[in-house]
Design a protein around this motif. Structure first.
Motif: not given
Ligand code: B12
Ligand code: SF4
Length: 428
Positions: A108, A110, A112, A114-115, A117-118, A226, A228
């Motif tokens: 992704c 973006f 963020c 707390f994420c 995923i990245i 965040k 976006q």
């Protein structure tokens, strides 16, 4: 040789499975997000795969043949998805699933705070080719799958350029095959700003989209990086709904900037936005995220453990808000939004806001449809204490949307599921 995957939230059962397989003397191969992102001691396994396995798994098989298989394999870089094979869906007992999954992209763009995923999949979204996607669609169709197909991307519109090229092919495939799949996916809120994309998704048969809304509080969004999620978020949700897609969303409480009335504001937002399935969680720090590193610097982490489950009313760091207030506020949100009257109201509003041109593909036909209806009607409309709410919802929804029966029953089942799940957490 047993291959096991798992998320952080599944670590307890993963450890248990490993133990039981070991007792039977099996060789164990572990992979997936838990073993990739955790900093805890891993369960004993013969071979461990960290990261994506497109290049390391073939290497492992070669090593195995030569009798030189290593204990750990770590992908040196994130592989291009062009080399991801079509999954062998034939291994799955399709009858036991409500959704099938295919993946188009990973990562992704973006950032963020707390994420994870990245951190796991990177900030440069990689996609499969259109041909790869259509081959997966073909494979599922040939096996007889009909109904919901979850495009399990971290952010389906992460690489907008490629998605714009994919959608015309998906539309053409769905039309040619009589729309056998109703699609759902996850996307960032900026999807709402792109009406052409929304129209193309609608035409491709997308019926539901999961958004990371997190909070209506601007300061907390800023804190979470965040960026976006800007502008009027209620309007964004409405725009997506107006293109026939039910919005599901994630919400978080526990940001440093959350005001005292955050709980009421979240409840109000969820009500107003007509999001039936709102996944509300308490902020938790996942290992190896920007949030984790900041809290570590600030000396606010409570141990090096993380459950990976943000819906069980626990925190793994010292929040700014008093912990008791945070937990009781969180529980208040859950109790309120999953009251049958509240859930059914949102479901009715959502049905109203998501106009459809073609009926949704599903697996319930003939006798299967009648049985599914009778089971739900008996359980929720006869046995359950909230049966009056069920019938009130069902009668109103059927009167206005009698062509969307599967959706109505899904909502009824979801309302029941969330209420029971909530009750099972009790007041702890
Ligand atoms: C679809 C999905 C779900 C679906 C699962 C449906 C299903 N039946 O599969 C649903 C909606 C149910 C779900 C629920 C949850 N999810 Co989820 N989910 C995903 C998502 C979007 C896609 C999963 C997927 O299919 N990926 C495609 C495969 C191909 O990728 P992969 O698993 O990474 O596999 C690759 C490698 O890791 C490796 N590999 C993986 N396993 C193995 C095993 C072996 C032996 C080997 C060799 C290699 C290997 O090879 C693959 C190819 O490279 C991921 C995000 C993501 N990008 O993966 C989140 C994700 C896995 N989910 C996550 C979370 C947190 C949850 C929940 C806890 C959320 C919540 N609070 O309730 C729940 C847990 C539910 C539960 N208790 O079981 C996190 C996990 C974080 C972590 N570090 O563990 C992720 C990463 C997203 C995120 N950051 O939020 N989820
Ligand atoms: S938009 Fe979603 S996937 Fe992307 S960085 Fe933010 S939380 Fe992670």
């Amino acid at each position: 040789m047993i291959f096991i995957t798992g998320m952080l939230a599944q670590k307890v059962s993963l450890h248990e499975i490993v133990r039981r397989c070991k007792e039977k003397g099996k060789l164990i191969v572990l992979g997936g997000p838990y073993v990739t992102s955790t900093i805890e001691e891993l369960p004993y396994a013969d071979h461990i795969f960290q990261g994506e396995a497109e290049t390391t798994l073939p290497q492992f098989f070669e090593d195995l043949e030569r009798g030189e298989a290593k204990r750990t394999y770590k992908a040196p870089e994130r592989p291009p998805l062009a080399i991801t094979p079509v999954p062998d869906f034939g291994l799955v007992n399709l009858k036991r699933y409500s959704n099938m999954s295919v993946q188009y992209s990973r990562g992704c763009p973006f950032s963020c705070e707390f994420c994870d995923i990245i951190e796991i999949y990177g900030r440069v979204p990689r996609t499969k080719s259109n041909q790869q996607m259509l081959a997966e669609f073909d494979a599922l169709k040939q096996l007889g799958w009909r109904g919901p197909l979850f495009i399990v991307d971290d952010n389906f519109i992460g690489n907008k350029k490629n998605v714009r090229m994919l959608l015309p092919d998906l539309i053409e495939w769905q039309k040619r095959n009589g729309y056998p799949f109703s699609l759902l996916t996850e996307a960032s809120v900026n999807l709402a700003d792109d009406d052409d994309l929304l129209i193309a998704m609608k035409d491709a048969g997308f019926r539901r989209v999961f958004l990371g809304i997190e909070t209506p509080v601007e300061e907390s969004l800023k804190e979470a990086q965040k960026t976006q999620n800007r502008g009027n978020l209620l309007d964004s949700v409405r725009r997506i709904q107006s293109r026939g897609m039910e919005v599901m969303a994630g919400f978080i409480v526990g940001f440093d900037n959350d005001p005292d009335d955050i709980f009421e504001r979240q409840i109000e937002f969820i009500r107003e936005s007509a999001i039936p399935m709102a996944m509300v969680g308490m902020l938790n720090a996942l290992p190896d995220t920007q949030l984790w590193r900041r809290l570590e610097r600030e000396g606010r982490l409570l141990g090096a453990d993380a459950t990976g489950n943000n819906t069980i009313a626990t925190v793994n760091f010292i929040p700014k808000m008093d912990v008791e207030t945070l937990i009781s506020g969180y529980q208040r949100i859950m109790k309120t939004i999953y009251k049958p009257s509240e859930y059914y109201r949102r479901a009715l509003d959502s049905l109203q806001r998501t106009p459809q041109d073609v009926p949704e593909a599903h697996q319930y036909h003939g006798i299967k449809a009648v049985t599914a209806f009778l089971r739900i009607a008996f359980k929720l409309g006869v046995l359950d204490a909230e049966r009056r709410e069920f019938w009130r919802f069902f009668i109103e929804a059927a009167r206005k949307h009698n062509d969307r029966m599967t959706e109505l029953l899904r909502h009824a089942a979801m309302a029941y599921h969330f209420r029971k799940l909530n009750e099972s957490y009790g007041d702890t």
